[in-house]
Motif scaffolding. Structure first.
Motif, PDB file in Angstrom:
ATOM      1  N   ASP A   1       6.930  23.121  21.041  1.00  0.00           N
ATOM      2  CA  ASP A   1       7.285  23.924  22.181  1.00  0.00           C
ATOM      3  C   ASP A   1       6.935  23.135  23.394  1.00  0.00           C
ATOM      4  O   ASP A   1       7.521  23.247  24.309  1.00  0.00           O
ATOM      5  CB  ASP A   1       6.662  25.516  22.512  1.00  0.00           C
ATOM      6  CG  ASP A   1       7.162  26.014  20.819  1.00  0.00           C
ATOM      7  OD1 ASP A   1       8.019  25.950  20.692  1.00  0.00           O
ATOM      8  OD2 ASP A   1       6.224  26.800  20.533  1.00  0.00           O
ATOM      9  N   HIS A   2       5.661  22.700  23.495  1.00  0.00           N
ATOM     10  CA  HIS A   2       5.555  21.807  24.679  1.00  0.00           C
ATOM     11  C   HIS A   2       4.775  20.711  24.353  1.00  0.00           C
ATOM     12  O   HIS A   2       4.272  20.393  23.063  1.00  0.00           O
ATOM     13  CB  HIS A   2       4.317  22.674  25.399  1.00  0.00           C
ATOM     14  CG  HIS A   2       4.898  23.750  26.143  1.00  0.00           C
ATOM     15  ND1 HIS A   2       5.366  23.777  27.589  1.00  0.00           N
ATOM     16  CD2 HIS A   2       5.336  25.195  25.896  1.00  0.00           C
ATOM     17  CE1 HIS A   2       5.931  25.043  27.827  1.00  0.00           C
ATOM     18  NE2 HIS A   2       5.884  25.744  26.968  1.00  0.00           N
ATOM     19  N   SER A   3       4.526  19.557  25.248  1.00  0.00           N
ATOM     20  CA  SER A   3       3.858  18.202  24.745  1.00  0.00           C
ATOM     21  C   SER A   3       2.482  18.632  24.407  1.00  0.00           C
ATOM     22  O   SER A   3       1.852  19.360  24.930  1.00  0.00           O
ATOM     23  CB  SER A   3       4.067  17.348  25.929  1.00  0.00           C
ATOM     24  OG  SER A   3       3.121  17.954  27.130  1.00  0.00           O
ATOM     25  N   HIS A   4       1.903  17.712  23.556  1.00  0.00           N
ATOM     26  CA  HIS A   4       0.729  17.789  22.774  1.00  0.00           C
ATOM     27  C   HIS A   4      -0.333  17.929  23.993  1.00  0.00           C
ATOM     28  O   HIS A   4      -1.102  18.683  23.929  1.00  0.00           O
ATOM     29  CB  HIS A   4       0.441  16.816  21.874  1.00  0.00           C
ATOM     30  CG  HIS A   4      -0.812  16.962  21.159  1.00  0.00           C
ATOM     31  ND1 HIS A   4      -1.111  17.699  20.423  1.00  0.00           N
ATOM     32  CD2 HIS A   4      -2.123  16.209  21.542  1.00  0.00           C
ATOM     33  CE1 HIS A   4      -2.633  17.416  19.827  1.00  0.00           C
ATOM     34  NE2 HIS A   4      -2.938  16.386  20.558  1.00  0.00           N
ATOM     35  N   PRO A   5      -0.457  16.854  24.795  1.00  0.00           N
ATOM     36  CA  PRO A   5      -1.492  16.981  26.105  1.00  0.00           C
ATOM     37  C   PRO A   5      -1.610  18.175  26.674  1.00  0.00           C
ATOM     38  O   PRO A   5      -2.865  18.805  27.124  1.00  0.00           O
ATOM     39  CB  PRO A   5      -1.323  15.681  26.879  1.00  0.00           C
ATOM     40  CG  PRO A   5      -0.440  14.802  25.926  1.00  0.00           C
ATOM     41  CD  PRO A   5       0.509  15.815  24.907  1.00  0.00           C
ATOM     42  N   ASP A   6      -0.497  18.508  27.206  1.00  0.00           N
ATOM     43  CA  ASP A   6      -0.705  19.934  28.022  1.00  0.00           C
ATOM     44  C   ASP A   6      -1.044  21.165  27.302  1.00  0.00           C
ATOM     45  O   ASP A   6      -2.186  21.810  27.614  1.00  0.00           O
ATOM     46  CB  ASP A   6       0.889  20.241  28.396  1.00  0.00           C
ATOM     47  CG  ASP A   6       1.576  19.233  29.429  1.00  0.00           C
ATOM     48  OD1 ASP A   6       0.796  18.609  30.011  1.00  0.00           O
ATOM     49  OD2 ASP A   6       2.801  19.361  29.525  1.00  0.00           O
ATOM     50  N   LYS A   7      -0.894  21.310  25.985  1.00  0.00           N
ATOM     51  CA  LYS A   7      -1.523  22.190  25.185  1.00  0.00           C
ATOM     52  C   LYS A   7      -2.979  22.024  25.077  1.00  0.00           C
ATOM     53  O   LYS A   7      -3.793  23.012  25.174  1.00  0.00           O
ATOM     54  CB  LYS A   7      -0.896  22.402  23.802  1.00  0.00           C
ATOM     55  CG  LYS A   7       0.666  22.852  23.889  1.00  0.00           C
ATOM     56  CD  LYS A   7       1.164  23.073  22.335  1.00  0.00           C
ATOM     57  CE  LYS A   7       0.675  24.177  21.805  1.00  0.00           C
ATOM     58  NZ  LYS A   7       1.241  24.386  20.527  1.00  0.00           N
ATOM     59  N   VAL A   8      -3.422  20.836  24.593  1.00  0.00           N
ATOM     60  CA  VAL A   8      -4.755  20.462  24.619  1.00  0.00           C
ATOM     61  C   VAL A   8      -5.516  20.916  25.813  1.00  0.00           C
ATOM     62  O   VAL A   8      -6.403  21.492  25.985  1.00  0.00           O
ATOM     63  CB  VAL A   8      -5.063  19.101  24.144  1.00  0.00           C
ATOM     64  CG1 VAL A   8      -6.562  18.707  24.356  1.00  0.00           C
ATOM     65  CG2 VAL A   8      -4.376  18.660  22.912  1.00  0.00           C
ATOM     66  N   HIS A   9      -4.991  20.301  26.970  1.00  0.00           N
ATOM     67  CA  HIS A   9      -5.706  20.825  28.508  1.00  0.00           C
ATOM     68  C   HIS A   9      -5.766  22.249  28.563  1.00  0.00           C
ATOM     69  O   HIS A   9      -6.587  22.828  29.199  1.00  0.00           O
ATOM     70  CB  HIS A   9      -4.958  20.032  29.585  1.00  0.00           C
ATOM     71  CG  HIS A   9      -5.155  18.491  29.388  1.00  0.00           C
ATOM     72  ND1 HIS A   9      -4.435  17.812  30.114  1.00  0.00           N
ATOM     73  CD2 HIS A   9      -6.099  17.826  28.822  1.00  0.00           C
ATOM     74  CE1 HIS A   9      -4.705  16.250  29.909  1.00  0.00           C
ATOM     75  NE2 HIS A   9      -5.755  16.464  29.011  1.00  0.00           N
ATOM     76  N   GLY A  10      -4.729  22.974  28.160  1.00  0.00           N
ATOM     77  CA  GLY A  10      -4.588  24.461  28.686  1.00  0.00           C
ATOM     78  C   GLY A  10      -5.764  25.005  27.611  1.00  0.00           C
ATOM     79  O   GLY A  10      -6.345  26.178  28.019  1.00  0.00           O
ATOM     80  N   SER A  11      -5.771  24.625  26.421  1.00  0.00           N
ATOM     81  CA  SER A  11      -6.797  24.984  25.522  1.00  0.00           C
ATOM     82  C   SER A  11      -8.478  24.829  26.041  1.00  0.00           C
ATOM     83  O   SER A  11      -9.258  25.801  25.789  1.00  0.00           O
ATOM     84  CB  SER A  11      -6.646  24.518  23.865  1.00  0.00           C
ATOM     85  OG  SER A  11      -7.618  24.873  23.256  1.00  0.00           O
ATOM     86  N   LEU A  12      -8.459  23.704  26.288  1.00  0.00           N
ATOM     87  CA  LEU A  12      -9.815  23.436  26.763  1.00  0.00           C
ATOM     88  C   LEU A  12     -10.133  24.018  28.187  1.00  0.00           C
ATOM     89  O   LEU A  12     -11.260  24.371  28.284  1.00  0.00           O
ATOM     90  CB  LEU A  12      -9.832  21.804  27.291  1.00  0.00           C
ATOM     91  CG  LEU A  12      -9.792  20.926  25.970  1.00  0.00           C
ATOM     92  CD1 LEU A  12      -9.743  19.351  26.409  1.00  0.00           C
ATOM     93  CD2 LEU A  12     -11.085  21.025  25.173  1.00  0.00           C
ATOM     94  N   LEU A  13      -9.057  24.252  28.981  1.00  0.00           N
ATOM     95  CA  LEU A  13      -9.535  25.276  30.336  1.00  0.00           C
ATOM     96  C   LEU A  13      -9.686  26.569  29.889  1.00  0.00           C
ATOM     97  O   LEU A  13     -10.706  27.278  30.492  1.00  0.00           O
ATOM     98  CB  LEU A  13      -8.118  25.411  31.137  1.00  0.00           C
ATOM     99  CG  LEU A  13      -8.185  26.142  32.224  1.00  0.00           C
ATOM    100  CD1 LEU A  13      -9.550  25.855  33.232  1.00  0.00           C
ATOM    101  CD2 LEU A  13      -6.863  26.013  33.048  1.00  0.00           C
ATOM    102  N   ALA A  14      -9.009  27.205  29.118  1.00  0.00           N
ATOM    103  CA  ALA A  14      -9.567  28.527  28.346  1.00  0.00           C
ATOM    104  C   ALA A  14     -11.030  28.458  27.815  1.00  0.00           C
ATOM    105  O   ALA A  14     -11.697  29.421  28.007  1.00  0.00           O
ATOM    106  CB  ALA A  14      -8.440  28.973  27.285  1.00  0.00           C
ATOM    107  N   GLN A  15     -11.267  27.618  27.037  1.00  0.00           N
ATOM    108  CA  GLN A  15     -12.517  27.433  26.492  1.00  0.00           C
ATOM    109  C   GLN A  15     -13.640  27.367  27.570  1.00  0.00           C
ATOM    110  O   GLN A  15     -14.557  27.895  27.411  1.00  0.00           O
ATOM    111  CB  GLN A  15     -12.593  26.475  25.315  1.00  0.00           C
ATOM    112  CG  GLN A  15     -11.949  26.476  24.300  1.00  0.00           C
ATOM    113  CD  GLN A  15     -11.747  25.433  23.303  1.00  0.00           C
ATOM    114  OE1 GLN A  15     -12.999  24.640  22.799  1.00  0.00           O
ATOM    115  NE2 GLN A  15     -10.454  24.776  23.002  1.00  0.00           N
TER     116      GLN A  15
END
Length: 715
Positions: free
Chosen positions: A486-500
């Protein structure tokens, strides 16, 4: 009718042959011209040099060490396969096999290291070698290190040799561990310590350090050697600044951590620190400021320059910045650094450079406090918002935030908060994660960040965690996504890290994530649990110390009936593991999940991830001695006194036992207070009932007496 099979370009080839026949020198000149280009050289050919810089001492032509014949190659390939599988009956059998391989390789070490097919065998031999065998390899490579580190395959062997030999230096220094070096039968053999072996190898590199810093392969070995000399750790995951991202992992099946290319922080002799200081000093004195600034944007030279700068300031003190011959002074010679100076132009040129910005990050991270304050106040204090917007400069801004005090951080927060809508739109959330973490450390109010994030990721129903985690399109009815990317891998990783990062601090920021998870609904929650990246956020939410027991109960109950399905999923299995810790204070939920796992034992045992879940939940104990599992589970859950399921009448009124050596939790204190109040209330009620019964009994007795008197006949 089929056409004739003709090869394109035959006319041009005929013209080339004619020109070569007329002028024989023309062909050789063209070949020489193509040979100068930066193309991969054949084995034993010229070295790789990325954008070679002039005015540095270069080593001579790389010698040709010969090639292995067919029988030798076949033997060493079989030996490599046996070492890779590591299927020996015991350590003794493997030791004898290694000795036989070393005996066969006697005199062929350089050929093996330079061989494309057999250099892997040399690396595996190094991983399994004894200290004596490693010293012998040092002697075999001793006069050829400069050429070996420039070779595409031999450079990996040298790198592995340096990493495996580094702990032996510490062992020889402390004499606390046996070195497995039996006395030699050769009376003429001279003992050479591993410390001296490293210093002899370093002596060969010193005349060519400027050249090796920009060599495609030698630069990696040089950086590893600097790490070895400094005593700093070298982790397996560290890539980029030390290892190439394309580096092939050579390992041995079943090998322990000591047989991997990693280094822990260790004690090194003073001679290593002296040699490191000399290397850095020789490079900074031998190269002028213009050359070092070229290295700052050189793809190969930049990582080595970063490491030298970091080691110089961390190992030899921040005062080295005042030394005219230090690396950082060569890069930033002006004092003070003001607009219009060479240092100012250099800094401004690095901020937005993909390669040079990494060096600027290192300078900001390691510079003395006075120098950092000067750089921040002169160049970045009023630009934090614009830096955060840029894809490259955003990482520089993150390093700056890590060194700011509370007052400066509040001002930087004000500038960056204004850019949050644009940052969210461009998916540049790494800077927001750093900002939240630093605000938590410095005690800066995060309410403005919360308001902007709630608006940026808002929807009619409130904050949407799915937008932050980049889950994309709506899921199907079973909760599974219809698209894999659905989205590029780095964007998803950064979103997950922000939520954490938001959940890591108490307050309104974390509540945004918790409330959004509660409102997701079962299909979306299951989809998050199955997503490889987003599931990490759900795991962090279930195990967060700031998550309330009500939140954890509501989220975990959405998995009822889907526990087995998630336990068999590579990402969902980690969520089920997190439920064990997330059910702290919810023993009845933990038992409910365990019961569902037990019902699907056969499916779990057939799956690798399923077996891991079964083991982590101690399900063997659950099946064989369920009372013991329940006791341990409730003890670990922290609510030993709360044993009934929600459907029970809640007759359990006894006070939870305080765990030995630990303070009671908030829920335990609440339950204890409730039990005491209930017991007191019951006691008061019982006392009143008893008093009322006594009074009624006395009344009964009086009335009975009266009746008795009345019944007496009058005379």
């Amino acid at each position: 009718m089929p056409k004739e099979n003709k090869r394109r370009g035959r006319r041009e080839e005929q013209k080339k042959r004619k020109r070569g026949h007329d002028d024989p020198d023309a062909v050789s000149k063209r070949h020489k011209h193509h040979g100068d280009a930066a193309e991969p050289a054949p084995e034993g050919g010229v070295s790789f040099q990325d954008e070679a810089i002039d005015d540095v001492t270069r080593p001579g032509a790389m010698p040709f060490y010969g090639m292995l014949d067919d029988d030798e190659q076949e033997y060493f390939k079989r030996a490599d396969e046996m070492l890779e599988l590591n299927q020996f009956d015991g350590p003794e059998e493997r030791r004898l096999f290694l000795e036989s391989v070393y005996k066969e390789a006697e005199g062929k070490e350089l050929k093996l290291a330079n061989s494309q097919s057999c250099s892997r065998l040399m690396e595996r031999l190094i991983l399994l070698s004894t200290p004596k065998q490693l010293k012998n390899l040092f002697q075999k490579f001793n006069d050829d290190f400069v050429h070996l580190v420039q070779h595409r395959f031999a450079s990996h062997c040298c790198e592995a040799l340096f990493i495996q030999a580094a702990p032996i230096v510490t062992q020889e220094l402390s004499k606390s561990e046996p070195l497995q070096t039996p006395p030699s039968s050769d009376p003429n053999e001279i003992y050479v310590s591993m410390e001296n072996s490293f210093l002899f190898a370093l002596d060969q590199f010193e005349p060519y350090l400027g050249f090796l810093m920009t060599d495609r392969f030698a630069s990696h070995v040089l950086r590893v050697l600097l790490i070895v000399l400094s005593g700093e750790p070298l982790e397996k995951e560290s890539k980029g600044a030390l290892h190439s991202k394309k580096k092939e992992k050579i390992s041995v099946a079943g090998a322990d951590r000591t047989q991997e290319l990693v280094l822990g922080k260790r004690k090194v002799p003073q001679s290593f620190l002296d040699a490191l200081e000399k290397v850095i000093k020789d490079i900074s004195e031998g190269l002028d400021s213009s050359y070092l600034r070229i290295l700052a944007t050189h793809p190969t030279g930049n990582p080595t320059l970063q490491l030298m700068l970091k080691l110089e300031l961390s190992k030899f003190g921040k005062s080295r910045a005042k030394d005219e011959h230090s690396v950082i002074h060569k890069l930033l010679p002006d004092d003070p650094i003001l607009e219009g100076t060479e240092s100012a132009s250099f800094i401004n040129g690095l901020v937005y450079d993909p390669v040079g910005s990494r060096l600027l990050e290192t300078i900001i991270e390691n510079a003395p406090g006075k120098l950092f304050k000067t750089i921040y106040g002169e160049f970045f204090k009023e630009r934090m918002g614009s830096l955060a917007r840029n894809e490259i400069a955003g990482y520089v801004a993150g390093k700056i935030l890590e060194r700011l005090g509370k007052d400066d951080l509040e001002e930087a927060t004000r500038q960056i908060v204004e850019q949050i809508p644009g940052l969210v739109e461009r998916n540049r959330t790494a800077i927001l994660k750093t900002l939240i973490e630093r605000c938590a450390v410095r005690g800066v109010d995060t309410a403005p960040i919360k308001a902007q994030l709630e608006q940026a990721y808002g929807a009619p129903d409130g904050f949407e965690i799915t937008r932050l985690l980049k889950l994309g399109e709506a899921p199907s009815e079973d909760g599974k996504s219809n698209s894999k990317h659905d989205h590029s891998h780095p964007d998803k990783v950064h979103g997950s890290l922000l939520a954490q990062a938001m959940m890591a601090i108490p307050g309104p920021l974390g509540n945004l994530i918790f409330d959004s998870f509660v409102n997701l609904g079962e299909p979306l929650t299951l989809r998050v649990a199955r997503d490889t990246i987003a599931s990490r956020t759900l795991q962090a939410a279930l195990t967060s110390p700031h998550a309330t027991i009500i939140f954890r109960r509501k989220v975990i109950q959405q998995f009822y009936g889907k526990v087995c399905e998630l336990a068999l999923d590579p990402a969902g299995s980690h969520v089920i593991d997190a439920i064990w810790e997330g059910s702290h204070g919810l023993a009845f939920i933990r038992e409910r999940i365990a019961e569902e796992l037990c019902e699907n034992e056969a499916s779990l045992r057939e799956s690798l991830v399923g077996r891991a879940v079964w083991r982590n939940w101690r399900m063997d104990l659950y099946k064989r001695r369920r009372p013991d599992w329940v006791k341990q589970s409730r003890y670990a859950a922290g609510n030993e006194g709360f044993q009934s399921f929600p459907e029970s009448n809640g007759d359990a009124t006894h006070v939870p036992n305080q765990r030995a050596g630990k303070q009671p939790t908030a829920i335990e204190l609440a339950r204890r207070k409730h039990a005491e109040a209930k017991a007191k209330k019951d006691a008061t009620h019982a006392k009143k009932e008893k008093k009322g019964n006594n009074m009624s009994a006395e009344g009964d007795n009086g009335s009975s007496k009266g009746k008795g008197k009345a019944s007496v006949p009058a005379h």
